[in-house]
Design a protein around this motif. Structure first.
Motif, PDB file in Angstrom:
ATOM      1  N   LYS A 344       1.479   9.768   8.396  1.00 58.04           N
ATOM      2  CA  LYS A 344       0.978  10.902   7.617  1.00 58.04           C
ATOM      3  C   LYS A 344       1.249  12.221   8.348  1.00 58.04           C
ATOM      4  O   LYS A 344       1.613  13.249   7.730  1.00 58.04           O
ATOM      5  N   GLN A 396       7.357   7.986   3.208  1.00 53.11           N
ATOM      6  CA  GLN A 396       6.428   7.594   2.149  1.00 53.11           C
ATOM      7  C   GLN A 396       6.466   6.084   1.925  1.00 53.11           C
ATOM      8  O   GLN A 396       5.417   5.445   1.733  1.00 53.11           O
ATOM      9  N   ASN A 397       7.658   5.531   1.955  1.00 53.22           N
ATOM     10  CA  ASN A 397       7.761   4.065   1.813  1.00 53.22           C
ATOM     11  C   ASN A 397       7.078   3.352   2.990  1.00 53.22           C
ATOM     12  O   ASN A 397       6.351   2.346   2.805  1.00 53.22           O
ATOM     13  N   LEU A 399       4.709   4.570   4.694  1.00 47.91           N
ATOM     14  CA  LEU A 399       3.264   4.749   4.570  1.00 47.91           C
ATOM     15  C   LEU A 399       2.685   3.760   3.566  1.00 47.91           C
ATOM     16  O   LEU A 399       1.619   3.163   3.814  1.00 47.91           O
ATOM     17  N   ARG A 400       3.377   3.587   2.444  1.00 49.44           N
ATOM     18  CA  ARG A 400       2.887   2.620   1.448  1.00 49.44           C
ATOM     19  C   ARG A 400       2.874   1.211   2.016  1.00 49.44           C
ATOM     20  O   ARG A 400       1.889   0.456   1.833  1.00 49.44           O
ATOM     21  N   ARG A 401       3.939   0.858   2.708  1.00 48.71           N
ATOM     22  CA  ARG A 401       3.981  -0.473   3.310  1.00 48.71           C
ATOM     23  C   ARG A 401       2.911  -0.646   4.386  1.00 48.71           C
ATOM     24  O   ARG A 401       2.285  -1.709   4.503  1.00 48.71           O
ATOM     25  N   GLU A 403       0.081   0.972   4.497  1.00 43.91           N
ATOM     26  CA  GLU A 403      -1.202   0.845   3.808  1.00 43.91           C
ATOM     27  C   GLU A 403      -1.364  -0.532   3.183  1.00 43.91           C
ATOM     28  O   GLU A 403      -2.467  -1.119   3.225  1.00 43.91           O
ATOM     29  N   ASN A 404      -0.292  -1.072   2.589  1.00 44.82           N
ATOM     30  CA  ASN A 404      -0.356  -2.441   2.045  1.00 44.82           C
ATOM     31  C   ASN A 404      -0.622  -3.468   3.152  1.00 44.82           C
ATOM     32  O   ASN A 404      -1.421  -4.398   2.984  1.00 44.82           O
ATOM     33  N   GLN A 407      -4.149  -3.308   4.020  1.00 47.29           N
ATOM     34  CA  GLN A 407      -4.975  -4.059   3.078  1.00 47.29           C
ATOM     35  C   GLN A 407      -4.889  -5.567   3.345  1.00 47.29           C
ATOM     36  O   GLN A 407      -5.909  -6.271   3.291  1.00 47.29           O
TER      37      GLN A 407
END
Length: 461
Positions: A344, A396-397, A399-401, A403-404, A407
């Motif tokens: 981020k 961004q990719n 970051l999404r990965r 974050e996934n 989770q």
């Protein structure tokens, strides 16, 4: 006869039973018997000479008469002697003292026989009483062991009920559950064996008491008979209570003979011996059944404890591994959270260079006419903006990965924590509830490990 004086001869009495021709005296004739004497006339003392010429008997008659007198005397004397001897013999044979002595001897022999069989009966009665006491003691031990098996059964069943409280994946049909089910089945089989032994004991005790009753009844009858025969033996002619009992010898109230009398008592003793042998065999069977049941329950108890111990060890290993993985997951979550913050920040850091490049490009878009040249600076600015966009898109990719992945880490963390809670619950059930109550065998020393010692002591008795 001619020449005889008729007056002398007519005074005699002729016995018609005696023949006239008999010249010798027959001792068996009527005239020779000394029952009565015939009257006769004594001739005068001074006979005439004529009478002397005519003799009445000859010398042969005189000799025969003497011999007849001798024979008669011998005959009568012998007869009197025989009568006297026979009378003496009869008196001796019917002598009361001699008869009483013989009867007393017979009564003494009878008393000795009664005493012998009575002692045998009393000895056998003592043996039977001892056997009954030993059998009662064995039955008491079995009856004590039977309810104590309920404690073992309740513990095994409680362990099964507690292990039903396991959660999730740990609610499996594992080794301890199989061992507990086998233990419950084994205990119930042992209880059935003990109940059968108790039933046999009750039946054998009834038989032993029946044999004891027969022995005591027989010995009591012999005690009465002994007292009566001893009383009869001690009676003498000077004893009190003597009386006539007319016709008593014609009454026959006997119910046995010496052979059947001995056989009756012998049969009672043999029956008692047979029952004692059966009782001893049953007590040996007690020891066998108690040892087998105790060994079987003890072995199954140990197998179940070993299965629980092994299962607890496996659960501990699994819980420790889960804790290790959970620690790693937590560390990874921590690192991933820092990585996300870094991404981020990197995205945020690209905003200013993008603004600068776009502003520069916007400024250069204001160049007039031919000055709006697509020069290297223009191309580089466009490339820079594209590079920044590509970097931002990549970030961004990422970051999404990230974050996934975060989770997923949280999910696996929750799963590991749930599994850890399940394992802790399983460990608490197996170790604190099940194994803790199974540390001591819940039976008295007569059963369990020390049952063999108690059984050996009982067998020695």
């Amino acid at each position: 006869m001619p020449g005889r004086v008729s007056t002398y001869y007519q005074s005699s009495k002729v016995n018609p039973n005696r023949p006239f021709g008999a010249r010798t005296i027959d001792p068996n004739t009527y005239s020779s018997q000394i029952y009565s004497m015939d009257a006769f006339k004594i001739p005068p003392l001074f006979q005439s000479a004529r009478n002397a010429l005519y003799t009445r008997y000859s010398l042969n008659d005189w000799d025969n008469s003497n011999h007849a007198a001798y024979n008669t005397s011998d005959y009568l004397r012998n007869g009197a002697e025989r009568l006297r001897l026979d009378t003496l013999r009869l008196c001796k044979e019917t002598d009361a003292r001699r008869t009483q002595s013989d009867v007393g001897k017979k009564l003494g022999e009878r008393v000795n026989d009664i005493v012998f069989w009575k002692n045998e009966l009393l000895h056998e009665t003592d043996e039977m009483l001892a056997e009954i006491a030993a059998l009662k003691e064995a039955k008491r031990l079995v009856e004590k062991a039977l309810p104590e098996t309920e404690d073992v059964l309740s513990i095994a069943q409680e362990c099964l009920y507690n292990r039903e409280k396991r959660q999730g994946i740990d609610l499996v049909h594992d080794g301890p559950e199989t061992a507990l089910i086998d233990e419950v089945s084994s205990i119930r089989k042992c209880q059935e064996k003990l109940r059968n032994v108790i039933d046999k004991t009750t039946a054998q005790l009834n038989l032993n008491r029946a044999a004891q009753h027969e022995l005591e009844k027989d010995s009591g009858d012999k005690f009465i008979a002994q007292n009566l025969d001893e009383c009869a033996q001690q009676l003498t002619g000077s004893s009190r209570g003597l009386a006539y009992h007319n016709g008593i010898e014609n009454i026959d109230n006997t119910k046995s003979v010496p052979e059947t009398w001995c056989m009756f008592t012998n049969n009672n003793i043999k029956r008692s011996q047979a029952e004692r042998a059966a009782s001893r065999h049953l007590r040996n069977e007690f020891n066998t059944v108690l040892n087998d049941c105790a060994n079987e329950m003890w072995n199954q108890w140990n197998l179940t404890n070993q299965a629980l111990t092994d299962r607890i060890k496996d659960t501990l290993d699994a819980r420790n591994k889960i804790q290790t993985h959970l620690s790693k997951v937590l560390q990874e979550i921590f690192d991933m959270s820092k990585h996300i913050e870094l991404i981020k920040k990197a995205i945020q850091d690209k905003e200013n260079p993008l603004q600068v490049a776009q502003t520069r490009l916007d400024i250069r878009m204001r160049r007039p006419n031919v000055e709006a040249c697509r020069d290297t600076a223009q191309l580089r600015l466009i490339d820079e903006i594209d590079e920044i966009y590509d970097t931002l898109e990549t970030l961004q990719n990422k970051l999404r990965r990230a974050e996934n992945s975060m989770q997923d880490l949280f999910l696996i963390k929750a799963s590991l924590e749930e599994n850890l809670a399940i394992k802790n619950n399983t460990l608490f059930i197996d170790r604190e509830k099940c194994l803790a109550m199974r540390k001591t065998f819940p039976m008295s020393p007569i059963c369990g490990v020390r049952l063999r010692t108690s059984s050996d002591l009982l067998l020695n008795k």
